[in-house]
Design a protein around this motif. Structure first.
Motif, mmCIF file in Angstrom:
data_model
loop_
_atom_site.group_PDB
_atom_site.id
_atom_site.type_symbol
_atom_site.label_atom_id
_atom_site.label_comp_id
_atom_site.label_asym_id
_atom_site.label_seq_id
_atom_site.Cartn_x
_atom_site.Cartn_y
_atom_site.Cartn_z
ATOM 1 N N LYS A 143 -55.764 9.066 -9.658
ATOM 2 C CA LYS A 143 -54.628 9.225 -8.744
ATOM 3 C C LYS A 143 -53.361 8.630 -9.337
ATOM 4 O O LYS A 143 -52.287 9.241 -9.309
ATOM 5 N N ALA A 163 -53.300 11.111 -4.409
ATOM 6 C CA ALA A 163 -51.924 11.090 -4.912
ATOM 7 C C ALA A 163 -50.982 11.742 -3.914
ATOM 8 O O ALA A 163 -49.877 11.247 -3.663
ATOM 9 N N TRP A 216 -48.232 2.200 -3.470
ATOM 10 C CA TRP A 216 -47.161 2.557 -4.403
ATOM 11 C C TRP A 216 -45.799 2.603 -3.707
ATOM 12 O O TRP A 216 -44.962 3.453 -4.004
ATOM 13 N N LEU A 260 -47.567 9.975 -1.337
ATOM 14 C CA LEU A 260 -46.162 10.376 -1.412
ATOM 15 C C LEU A 260 -45.354 9.975 -0.182
ATOM 16 O O LEU A 260 -44.151 9.735 -0.279
ATOM 17 N N LEU A 274 -49.831 10.581 -10.383
ATOM 18 C CA LEU A 274 -48.507 10.170 -9.907
ATOM 19 C C LEU A 274 -47.575 9.875 -11.083
ATOM 20 O O LEU A 274 -46.409 10.292 -11.101
#
Length: 395
Positions: free
Chosen positions: A280, A310, A243, A314, A284
């Protein structure tokens, strides 16, 4: 309800960007002005371009600045420049997408466009609403040779400085799920897929995906994945890339606001043994972007492993990091490997480790063996890896 994520390490600029993007409570001009006090606008710009959120943020900021101009001119000018450039690039991609789709169809080749302009129009209402660096096209393995022939005939060349002499023991097919082709003049990259994901993920066959396809809003003869298959694919793709771009999470947020058959979604996650990855992504999306969660998806967010994953993600969202083709530092490499292994099932970890041990084209560049002796790369691989590390440190 899943417990809150710890975002205390997020900068003020990142939190402001996330608040602008929230879908549950759209921010007004007064609140935006209040939150932007003492903002480091240069850092904000870097985050917006890194996460590729400017196609959504620029029109929003234009609207929020209508009555009172509170965003610095250099910020708006920069956002306008990248927004306009992206619009032209997406139009360029759309034209090539439709042209190559027609070329494939003329030869009886069925193809599915995975992201790109199709996804932009589907989720954002316009191709200028999302960025895309290339075209991802999924085809049946039986049509692979015909597709490559068409691409080469249209002026595309194999990417990644491909050298057939470095191909050993079918390592390309084992270690990836697509091959890149680049058009030098048009400066367009096409990633031709024979699978949606790496081999460590169980997924539907091409025939199953084709039977559930949907037409693009841009062109009825261009097809993409059905909504449920697309949702699962986008989550697995975002997971694999940690991500690092919030545009992937924004896609999930947009899909959650549309209709989906959640029984099928849950079945697809269960079949690929990736339900916790779905959980997850939903954690998010709901906590960072304020996504509204359908009741049928709620159970996925309750898994403690989903929350842990999750939280691990970050670190890749809060700051600019480089993961591909190689992590930018040892610390990032360790964090990414930890995250990847935590995301995998036991079987996937076994496959991942086995792939690390499997010979690669890099081994050939260190020691070239005749094809009949390629099996020797297995016992020699640790030594060849060590030698590459020594050479890297001495250059």
């Amino acid at each position: 309800m899943s417990r809150p994520l710890d975002v205390s390490s997020f900068s003020k600029e990142l939190k402001f960007m996330l608040n602008l993007l929230r879908s549950d409570c759209p921010i007004d001009a007064g609140e935006a002005i209040r939150q932007s006090k003492d903002l480091d606008w240069q850092s904000f710009l870097k985050l917006v371009t890194y996460h590729e959120t400017f196609p959504v943020l620029y029109p929003l900021l234009v609207q929020l600045n209508e009555e009172q101009r509170w965003t610095p001119d250099f910020v708006m000018n920069k956002l306008k420049t990248v927004y306009s450039r992206n619009t032209f690039e997406m139009l360029h991609l759309r034209g090539e997408m439709e042209r190559m789709n027609e070329k494939f169809a003329d030869q009886g080749i069925r193809s599915l466009i995975l992201k790109g302009p199709v996804l932009a129009a589907m989720l954002y209402g316009d191709i200028s609403g999302r960025t895309s660096g290339d075209l991802d096209i999924l085809v049946s393995k039986q049509d692979w040779d015909k597709c490559v022939k068409i691409l080469l005939g249209e002026g595309y060349v194999r990417g990644e400085q491909y050298d057939e002499s470095t191909e050993i023991l079918n390592n390309t097919e084992r270690k990836t799920h697509h091959i890149s082709y680049i058009h030098p003049q048009k400066r367009i990259e096409i990633e031709l897929h024979w699978r949606l994901n790496p081999d460590s993920v169980i997924e539907p066959t091409f025939e199953e995906l084709w039977s559930r396809r949907q037409s693009s809003l841009l062109n009825k003869s261009v097809f993409t994945l059905g909504s449920e298959d697309l949702f699962v694919y986008l989550i697995l793709h975002g997971t694999r890339h940690a991500w690092t771009s919030l545009r992937w999470l924004m896609d999930i947020d947009r899909m959650l606001s549309g209709f989906m058959n959640w029984n099928r979604v849950n079945q697809l996650f269960a079949a690929s043994r990736s339900t916790r990855l779905g959980g997850k992504a939903l954690i998010l999306s709901t906590q960072l972007l304020g996504s509204l969660l359908p009741e049928e998806a709620y159970a996925m967010t309750l898994d403690p492993k989903a929350h842990r994953l999750a939280q691990l993600a970050l670190i890749f969202i809060r700051q600019k990091v480089i993961l591909f083709p190689e992590p930018e530092s040892k610390e990032i490499a360790v964090a990414y490997n930890r995250y990847l292994l935590a995301s995998m099932t036991f079987r996937q970890r076994q496959f991942y480790i086995w792939n690390k041990l499997y010979p690669s084209s890099k081994d050939v560049t260190v020691l070239h063996l005749p094809k009949s002796m390629h099996f020797l790369y297995f016992p020699l691989r640790p030594f060849l890896w060590f030698w590459r590390q020594v050479k890297r440190q001495t250059t």
